[in-house]
Design a protein around this motif. Structure first.
Motif, PDB file in Angstrom:
ATOM      1  N   THR A  13       0.828  -1.232   0.000  1.00 38.74           N
ATOM      2  CA  THR A  13       0.000   0.000   0.000  1.00 38.74           C
ATOM      3  C   THR A  13       0.851   1.266   0.000  1.00 38.74           C
ATOM      4  OG1 THR A  13      -0.457  -0.800   2.224  1.00 38.74           O
ATOM      5  CG2 THR A  13      -2.349  -0.359   0.833  1.00 38.74           C
TER       6      THR A  13
ATOM      7  N   GLY B 214     -11.874   8.669  15.420  1.00 32.75           N
ATOM      8  CA  GLY B 214     -10.626   7.937  15.252  1.00 32.75           C
ATOM      9  C   GLY B 214      -9.911   7.711  16.557  1.00 32.75           C
ATOM     10  N   GLY B 216      -7.884   9.461  17.946  1.00 36.27           N
ATOM     11  CA  GLY B 216      -7.826  10.695  18.727  1.00 36.27           C
ATOM     12  C   GLY B 216      -8.922  10.821  19.769  1.00 36.27           C
ATOM     13  N   SER B 240     -12.444   5.240  12.076  1.00 40.47           N
ATOM     14  CA  SER B 240     -11.198   4.862  11.389  1.00 40.47           C
ATOM     15  C   SER B 240     -10.842   3.445  11.817  1.00 40.47           C
ATOM     16  CB  SER B 240     -10.062   5.802  11.783  1.00 40.47           C
ATOM     17  OG  SER B 240      -9.672   5.519  13.117  1.00 40.47           O
ATOM     18  N   ARG B 241      -9.899   2.873  11.096  1.00 40.43           N
ATOM     19  CA  ARG B 241      -9.482   1.526  11.473  1.00 40.43           C
ATOM     20  C   ARG B 241      -8.852   1.504  12.861  1.00 40.43           C
ATOM     21  NH1 ARG B 241      -5.413  -2.330   8.040  1.00 40.43           N
ATOM     22  NH2 ARG B 241      -3.860  -2.331   9.682  1.00 40.43           N
ATOM     23  N   GLN B 254     -16.295   0.711  10.076  1.00 45.30           N
ATOM     24  CA  GLN B 254     -15.022   1.223   9.558  1.00 45.30           C
ATOM     25  C   GLN B 254     -15.177   1.805   8.160  1.00 45.30           C
ATOM     26  OE1 GLN B 254     -11.507  -1.308   9.908  1.00 45.30           O
ATOM     27  NE2 GLN B 254     -10.786  -0.523   7.937  1.00 45.30           N
ATOM     28  N   VAL B 255     -14.628   2.983   8.002  1.00 40.78           N
ATOM     29  CA  VAL B 255     -14.615   3.648   6.701  1.00 40.78           C
ATOM     30  C   VAL B 255     -13.192   3.579   6.160  1.00 40.78           C
ATOM     31  CG1 VAL B 255     -14.836   5.902   5.581  1.00 40.78           C
ATOM     32  CG2 VAL B 255     -16.488   5.221   7.332  1.00 40.78           C
ATOM     33  N   GLN B 257     -10.215   1.989   2.984  1.00 41.35           N
ATOM     34  CA  GLN B 257      -9.843   0.998   1.982  1.00 41.35           C
ATOM     35  C   GLN B 257     -10.262  -0.408   2.362  1.00 41.35           C
ATOM     36  OE1 GLN B 257      -5.635   0.643   1.220  1.00 41.35           O
ATOM     37  NE2 GLN B 257      -6.011   0.025  -0.877  1.00 41.35           N
ATOM     38  N   ALA B 275      -5.175   9.323   7.150  1.00 41.14           N
ATOM     39  CA  ALA B 275      -4.290   8.406   6.424  1.00 41.14           C
ATOM     40  C   ALA B 275      -4.925   8.098   5.066  1.00 41.14           C
ATOM     41  CB  ALA B 275      -4.126   7.105   7.211  1.00 41.14           C
ATOM     42  N   HIS B 278      -7.758   5.791   4.941  1.00 42.53           N
ATOM     43  CA  HIS B 278      -9.039   6.307   5.431  1.00 42.53           C
ATOM     44  C   HIS B 278      -9.667   7.216   4.375  1.00 42.53           C
ATOM     45  CE1 HIS B 278     -12.084   7.106   8.458  1.00 42.53           C
ATOM     46  NE2 HIS B 278     -12.066   8.368   8.053  1.00 42.53           N
ATOM     47  N   ILE B 291     -12.002  17.752  12.560  1.00 42.40           N
ATOM     48  CA  ILE B 291     -11.691  18.290  13.884  1.00 42.40           C
ATOM     49  C   ILE B 291     -10.477  17.528  14.396  1.00 42.40           C
ATOM     50  CG2 ILE B 291     -12.523  18.606  16.252  1.00 42.40           C
ATOM     51  CD1 ILE B 291     -15.433  18.360  14.910  1.00 42.40           C
ATOM     52  N   LYS B 293      -6.599  18.091  16.746  1.00 46.14           N
ATOM     53  CA  LYS B 293      -5.830  19.074  17.520  1.00 46.14           C
ATOM     54  C   LYS B 293      -4.470  19.376  16.896  1.00 46.14           C
ATOM     55  CE  LYS B 293      -3.848  16.028  21.004  1.00 46.14           C
ATOM     56  NZ  LYS B 293      -3.934  15.529  22.373  1.00 46.14           N
TER      57      LYS B 293
HETATM   58  C1  LIG Z   1      -3.610  -2.282   4.036  1.00 46.70           C
HETATM   59  C2  LIG Z   1      -4.150  -1.232   4.964  1.00 46.70           C
HETATM   60  C3  LIG Z   1      -5.499  -0.971   4.961  1.00 46.70           C
HETATM   61  C4  LIG Z   1      -6.039   0.018   5.805  1.00 46.70           C
HETATM   62  N1  LIG Z   1      -7.379   0.269   5.766  1.00 46.70           N
HETATM   63  C5  LIG Z   1      -7.883   1.279   6.525  1.00 46.70           C
HETATM   64  C6  LIG Z   1      -9.270   1.612   6.474  1.00 46.70           C
HETATM   65  O1  LIG Z   1     -10.074   0.970   5.775  1.00 46.70           O
HETATM   66  N2  LIG Z   1      -9.709   2.638   7.223  1.00 46.70           N
HETATM   67  C7  LIG Z   1      -8.886   3.375   8.026  1.00 46.70           C
HETATM   68  O2  LIG Z   1      -9.358   4.317   8.688  1.00 46.70           O
HETATM   69  N3  LIG Z   1      -7.579   3.064   8.116  1.00 46.70           N
HETATM   70  C8  LIG Z   1      -7.060   2.027   7.390  1.00 46.70           C
HETATM   71  N4  LIG Z   1      -5.743   1.712   7.524  1.00 46.70           N
HETATM   72  C9  LIG Z   1      -4.973   2.331   8.611  1.00 46.70           C
HETATM   73  C10 LIG Z   1      -4.483   3.728   8.305  1.00 46.70           C
HETATM   74  O3  LIG Z   1      -3.224   3.641   7.661  1.00 46.70           O
HETATM   75  C11 LIG Z   1      -4.307   4.520   9.611  1.00 46.70           C
HETATM   76  O4  LIG Z   1      -3.450   3.824  10.462  1.00 46.70           O
HETATM   77  C12 LIG Z   1      -5.608   4.824  10.346  1.00 46.70           C
HETATM   78  O5  LIG Z   1      -6.579   5.363   9.448  1.00 46.70           O
HETATM   79  C13 LIG Z   1      -5.347   5.800  11.447  1.00 46.70           C
HETATM   80  O6  LIG Z   1      -6.505   6.020  12.186  1.00 46.70           O
HETATM   81  P1  LIG Z   1      -6.695   7.382  12.972  1.00 46.70           P
HETATM   82  O7  LIG Z   1      -6.659   8.520  12.038  1.00 46.70           O
HETATM   83  O8  LIG Z   1      -7.914   7.227  13.798  1.00 46.70           O
HETATM   84  O9  LIG Z   1      -5.476   7.371  13.991  1.00 46.70           O
HETATM   85  P2  LIG Z   1      -4.152   8.243  14.010  1.00 46.70           P
HETATM   86  O10 LIG Z   1      -3.450   8.252  12.729  1.00 46.70           O
HETATM   87  O11 LIG Z   1      -3.407   7.816  15.236  1.00 46.70           O
HETATM   88  O12 LIG Z   1      -4.703   9.713  14.208  1.00 46.70           O
HETATM   89  C14 LIG Z   1      -5.302  10.198  15.380  1.00 46.70           C
HETATM   90  C15 LIG Z   1      -5.504  11.677  15.181  1.00 46.70           C
HETATM   91  O13 LIG Z   1      -6.245  12.217  16.260  1.00 46.70           O
HETATM   92  C16 LIG Z   1      -5.725  13.478  16.609  1.00 46.70           C
HETATM   93  N5  LIG Z   1      -6.083  13.721  17.996  1.00 46.70           N
HETATM   94  C17 LIG Z   1      -5.549  13.159  19.113  1.00 46.70           C
HETATM   95  N6  LIG Z   1      -6.203  13.598  20.217  1.00 46.70           N
HETATM   96  C18 LIG Z   1      -7.163  14.461  19.790  1.00 46.70           C
HETATM   97  C19 LIG Z   1      -8.155  15.227  20.447  1.00 46.70           C
HETATM   98  N7  LIG Z   1      -8.298  15.197  21.783  1.00 46.70           N
HETATM   99  N8  LIG Z   1      -8.943  16.009  19.702  1.00 46.70           N
HETATM  100  C20 LIG Z   1      -8.819  16.047  18.340  1.00 46.70           C
HETATM  101  N9  LIG Z   1      -7.908  15.342  17.673  1.00 46.70           N
HETATM  102  C21 LIG Z   1      -7.091  14.552  18.393  1.00 46.70           C
HETATM  103  C22 LIG Z   1      -4.253  13.359  16.352  1.00 46.70           C
HETATM  104  O14 LIG Z   1      -3.690  14.652  16.110  1.00 46.70           O
HETATM  105  C23 LIG Z   1      -4.200  12.467  15.119  1.00 46.70           C
HETATM  106  O15 LIG Z   1      -4.191  13.248  13.930  1.00 46.70           O
HETATM  107  C24 LIG Z   1      -5.188   0.745   6.684  1.00 46.70           C
HETATM  108  C25 LIG Z   1      -3.822   0.478   6.672  1.00 46.70           C
HETATM  109  C26 LIG Z   1      -3.290  -0.483   5.832  1.00 46.70           C
HETATM  110  C27 LIG Z   1      -1.807  -0.734   5.846  1.00 46.70           C
END
Ligand SMILES: Cc1cc2nc3c(=O)[nH]c(=O)nc-3n(C[C@H](O)[C@H](O)[C@H](O)COP(=O)(O)OP(=O)(O)OC[C@H]3O[C@@H](n4cnc5c(N)ncnc54)[C@H](O)[C@@H]3O)c2cc1C
Ligand SMILES: Cc1cc2nc3c(=O)[nH]c(=O)nc-3n(C[C@H](O)[C@H](O)[C@H](O)COP(=O)(O)OP(=O)(O)OC[C@H]3O[C@@H](n4cnc5c(N)ncnc54)[C@H](O)[C@@H]3O)c2cc1C
Lengths: 265, 328
Positions: A13, B214, B216, B240-241, B254-255, B257, B275, B278, B291, B293
Motif C-alpha cells: 500500500t 478515530g 484521537g 477509522s481503522r 469502519q470507513v 480501503q 491516512a 481512510h 476536527i 488538535k
Molecule cells: C492495508 C491497509 C489498509 C487500511 N485500511 C484502513 C481503512 O479501511 N480505514 C482506516 O481508517 N484506516 C485504514 N488503515 C490504517 C491507516 O493507515 C491509519 O493507520 C488509520 O486510518 C489511522 O486512524 P486514525 O486517524 O484514527 O489514527 P491516528 O493516525 O493515530 O490519528 C489520530 C488523530 O487524532 C488526533 N487527535 C488526538 N487527540 C485528539 C483530540 N483530543 N482532539 C482532536 N484530535 C485529536 C491526532 O492529532 C491524530 O491526527 C489501513 C492500513 C493499511 C496498511
C-alpha cells in the motif's frame, strides 16, 4: 477436508505504483508486493478450519514469479501444498479470466470441500473473483462472511454468517462452497522463524495453461472483455478553509454552513 | 431495443430500499446518448409494487420474473434469472448497484455469460456509442477508465449515491413484461436461516450524514459524544481503522480501503489523522469537516472546513449550537 485458499500478491500500500500505460495493466515485477490483506484473513480461516475439522490446506496464486513470495509465506504458515498458476497467456486477465484460471486450478486439485478467498484485493479491488469462481464451478457462493458457525464435513454442510446491508444473514450451504471473508473474521497469525526457514528451501510447483487445460484464447489479454483505457490522477480535493478563532465563533460558523446545505433535518 | 440500458432493481423480501431506483436516472441519460430506452428488471416473489414504482422513476418498460423460490434474495437463484434475461434480450448495458446484493448477482451472472464486468463505477459516459466507466483505484490515488467492448450486455456495478436520485413522477406507467422462468429449490445450494438486523441504525453506505471518530478520541467513551452529535443531526456513526482495532466500535462502521466506501453529503471526522487508506473511503463526500488538535494533520488538506482543536471541546460546542439552531 480439502481446503483451498486463493492468495493474490498486491502492491504494498505504501509502494509507488508503476503502470504499463498502453496495456492498462500494472508492472507487477517492479513493485514491492505483499499478500493481499484480505487474503491473510482467508488463510487464517483455513488454518482455524483445519484445526477444528481436520484436513489439508492448498494455497494457490495466479501471478508472475513474484507471486512465489505469498505462496512461500503460506508454506511458512504451514500450508500443506502450494501451486503457482502461471503462463504468459494469463497476463492481463480481467476478473473472468482470473476466476477461470483459479477455477481450473481448483478442479485440478480435485475433491475440494472449501475454498477461501478475500472479500477483495487492494489493487484491482473489484471484489468479485470469489463469487465468479463459485458461479463457474457451480459451488455455493458465500460472500462477505464474518463467521463460520459450523461445518458438518460428513454431510457436506456449512453454516456461516454474512454481513450485508442492514444486518447479518445466517446461511446454510452445501459443500463445496466458496467462502470470501471480510476483515475482522479472525486475527491472522504470523509465521515463525522455523516455518520461514523451512519454506525458503521448498521449490514452488507451477501449473501453466496446458497443465490446467485452459484455452489460451479465453484468458489473459486475448480473452478479457474489459480493458483499462485511461489512467489519471484525480485532482486533489483541495484544502478548504481552516477556521480560526474562538471555539464559540468557529462552531457558529460551521453549524451555519452545514445547516445551509439543507441536508440536516 | 437491442441497445437499451437495463437497470436491476434491488429489494429485500419485497421491501423497497429508498435508493433501489437510483440508477434509473443515469440509465436514462445513457439510453438518451445511445438513442434507446431505459428499462428496469426485477426478481421476487411478487414485484408488482416494484414495477409500479420503477415507472415513476423513469423506466420505460419493466421485465419481471416472479416465483415463490425468489422470496428473499439469494444470489445463486437470482443470478440464474439475470443470466437468462440478459442472454435472451441482450441489452447494451446492465447496471447494478455496487451493494452486496448487486455485486454478487452481477458477478455470478457475468461469469455465467463468460465475460468480465466493471465494478464500483463512479462515473458512466457514452462516447461514440461506447460505454466508458470510471472507477477509483488504489485508494483513490488513481482514477481508471474501463471499457468492456467485447461484452453484450456490458455489466456494470455502480457505487451507491454516485448519481443523483431521479425525479419521481407518480403519473407514469408502462408495460410490464413477465417472463416465466423457474428454479427448483432442489437445484439450489444455499438456504437462508435467519436475518439479524444490525444495531447500527443507519446504513453507512446510504447515509447522507456521517460523524466519524478515530484514535484521537482516546477511548471507547469518546464515541458517546460522537453518537450524540450524529443523533442530533440525523447521521450515522463511522470510524477509522485505528478506532475499530482498539475495540471501541464495531468493524461494520469502519470507513476506508478495508472498510466501507461512503459518499455522504456531510462527513465530520473527529480525531482522525487522514491516512490515505481512510481518505480512500470518504474523500468523495460533498463536504468534509475535520476536527483535529494537530494543525499539520493530513486530514486538513482534504477538508472543506477544518477546526484545529480538542474534539472534547469542539464537539459539545457543535451539539450545543445545532440544538439551538435546529430547535431540538
Ligand atoms: C492495508 C491497509 C489498509 C487500511 N485500511 C484502513 C481503512 O479501511 N480505514 C482506516 O481508517 N484506516 C485504514 N488503515 C490504517 C491507516 O493507515 C491509519 O493507520 C488509520 O486510518 C489511522 O486512524 P486514525 O486517524 O484514527 O489514527 P491516528 O493516525 O493515530 O490519528 C489520530 C488523530 O487524532 C488526533 N487527535 C488526538 N487527540 C485528539 C483530540 N483530543 N482532539 C482532536 N484530535 C485529536 C491526532 O492529532 C491524530 O491526527 C489501513 C492500513 C493499511 C496498511
Ligand atoms: C486499476 C485496475 C482496474 C481494474 N478494473 C477491472 C474491471 O473493471 N473489470 C475487470 O474485470 N477487471 C478489472 N481489473 C483486472 C482485475 O483486477 C484482475 O482481473 C484481477 O486479476 C482480479 O481481480 P481483483 O484483483 O479485482 O480481485 P478481487 O475480486 O478483488 O479479489 C477477491 C479475491 O479473489 C482472490 N484472487 C483474486 N485474484 C487472484 C489471483 N491472481 N490469485 C489468487 N487469488 C486471487 C483473492 O482471494 C482475493 O481476495 C482491473 C485491474 C486494475 C489494476
Amino acid at each position: 477436508m480439502k481446503i483451498v485458499v486463493c492468495i493474490k500478491q498486491v502492491p504494498d500500500t505504501e509502494a509507488e505504483i508503476k503502470w504499463d500505460i498502453p496495456k492498462g495493466t500494472l508492472k507487477r515485477d517492479s513493485i514491492d508486493t505483499i499478500p493481499n490483506p484480505f487474503d491473510e484473513f482467508a488463510f487464517e480461516e483455513a488454518l482455524l478450519t483445519r484445526e477444528n475439522y481436520d484436513g489439508d490446506i492448498v494455497a494457490i496464486s495466479m501471478g508472475p514469479e513474484k507471486a512465489n513470495d505469498v505462496l512461500r509465506n503460506a508454506l511458512a504458515l504451514t500450508a500443506n501444498e502450494v501451486y503457482r498458476l502461471t503462463d504468459d497467456a494469463f497476463a492481463g486477465s480481467d476478473t473472468f479470466g482470473t476466476a477461470s484460471v483459479l477455477a481450473a486450478g481448483i478442479k485440478k486439485i480435485g475433491d475440494v470441500d472449501l475454498i477461501f478467498c478475500g472479500k477483495q484485493s487492494t489493487d484491482g479491488s473489484t471484489g468479485v473473483v470469489g463469487a465468479e469462481i463459485a458461479s463457474i464451478l457451480g459451488y455455493s457462493p458465500l460472500t462477505y462472511v464474518s463467521k463460520i458457525r459450523q461445518i458438518d464435513a460428513a454431510n457436506k454442510k456449512i453454516v456461516v454468517e454474512r454481513v450485508i446491508e442492514g444486518g447479518t444473514e445466517v446461511v446454510e450451504a452445501k459443500l463445496p462452497a466458496v467462502v470470501s471473508v471480510i476483515k475482522g473474521i479472525n486475527e491472522p497469525r504470523l509465521p515463525n522463524l522455523m516455518g520461514i526457514r523451512k519454506a525458503a528451501k521448498i521449490e514452488i510447483p507451477q501449473w501453466n495453461a496446458d497443465d490446467l487445460g485452459i484455452d489460451k484464447g479465453k484468458v489473459g489479454t486475448a480473452g478479457s472483455s474489459t480493458k483499462v483505457v485511461e489512467i489519471t490522477v484525480p485532482p486533489p480535493r483541495g484544502a478548504g478553509e481552516i477556521l480560526k478563532g474562538e471555539i464559540e465563533d468557529v462552531a457558529n460558523i460551521v453549524t451555519d454552513k452545514l445547516i445551509d446545505m439543507k441536508v440536516i433535518k | 431495443m437491442a441497445n437499451d440500458v437495463w437497470v436491476y432493481i434491488e429489494h429485500k423480501d419485497g421491501g423497497i430500499a429508498p435508493l433501489s431506483f437510483e440508477l434509473l436516472g443515469i440509465g436514462k441519460a445513457m439510453a438518451n446518448d445511445l438513442g434507446s430506452n431505459v428499462c428496469a428488471f426485477a426478481i421476487g416473489e411478487n414485484v408488482d409494487n416494484i414495477a409500479k414504482e420503477a415507472f415513476f422513476y423513469g423506466a420505460s418498460k419493466v421485465f419481471a420474473v416472479e416465483g415463490e423460490v425468489f422470496k428473499g434474495f439469494r444470489s445463486e437463484a437470482y443470478a440464474k434469472v439475470v443470466t437468462f434475461l440478459l442472454d435472451k434480450y441482450k441489452p447494451e448495458a446492465a447496471l447494478f448497484r455496487a451493494t452486496t446484493q448487486g455485486t454478487d448477482v452481477a458477478a455470478a451472472s457475468a461469469a455465467q455469460l463468460g465475460m468480465g464486468l466493471c465494478t464500483d463505477s463512479i462515473d458512466l459516459k457514452v462516447e461514440g456509442g461506447q460505454v466508458k466507466m470510471t472507477r477509483a483505484a488504489f485508494g483513490g490515488n488513481y482514477s481508471v477508465t474501463v471499457v468492456n467492448e467485447k461484452a453484450k450486455p456490458q455489466i456494470v456495478t455502480v457505487r451507491p449515491k454516485a448519481f443523483a436520485m431521479p425525479e419521481k413522477d407518480d403519473s407514469k406507467s408502462g408495460e410490464v413484461v413477465k417472463e416465466a422462468f423457474s428454479v427448483e429449490e432442489s437445484d439450489l445450494n444455499t438456504k437462508i436461516l435467519e436475518f439479524n438486523k444490525s444495531e447500527v441504525a443507519i446504513n453507512l453506505v446510504e447515509a447522507d450524514i456521517i460523524v466519524s471518530g478515530g484514535r484521537g478520541l482516546g477511548n471507547e467513551d469518546g464515541f458517546k459524544i460522537i453518537k450524540e452529535l450524529a443523533a442530533m443531526i440525523g447521521g450515522a456513526v463511522g470510524a477509522s481503522r485505528a478506532a475499530v482495532d482498539s475495540g471501541w466500535i464495531s468493524q461494520e462502521q469502519q470507513v476506508g480501503q478495508t472498510g466501507k466506501t461512503v459518499k455522504p453529503k456531510i462527513y465530520i471526522a473527529c480525531g482522525i489523522s487522514g491516512a490515505i487508506q481512510h481518505l480512500a473511503g470518504m474523500r468523495t463526500a460533498d463536504c468534509i469537516v475535520a476536527i483535529n488538535k494537530d494543525p499539520e494533520a493530513p486530514i486538513f488538506k482534504n477538508a472543506t472546513y477544518g477546526i484545529v482543536g480538542d474534539y472534547k471541546q469542539v464537539v459539545p460546542k457543535l451539539i450545543e449550537k445545532f440544538k439551538v439552531k435546529l430547535n431540538k
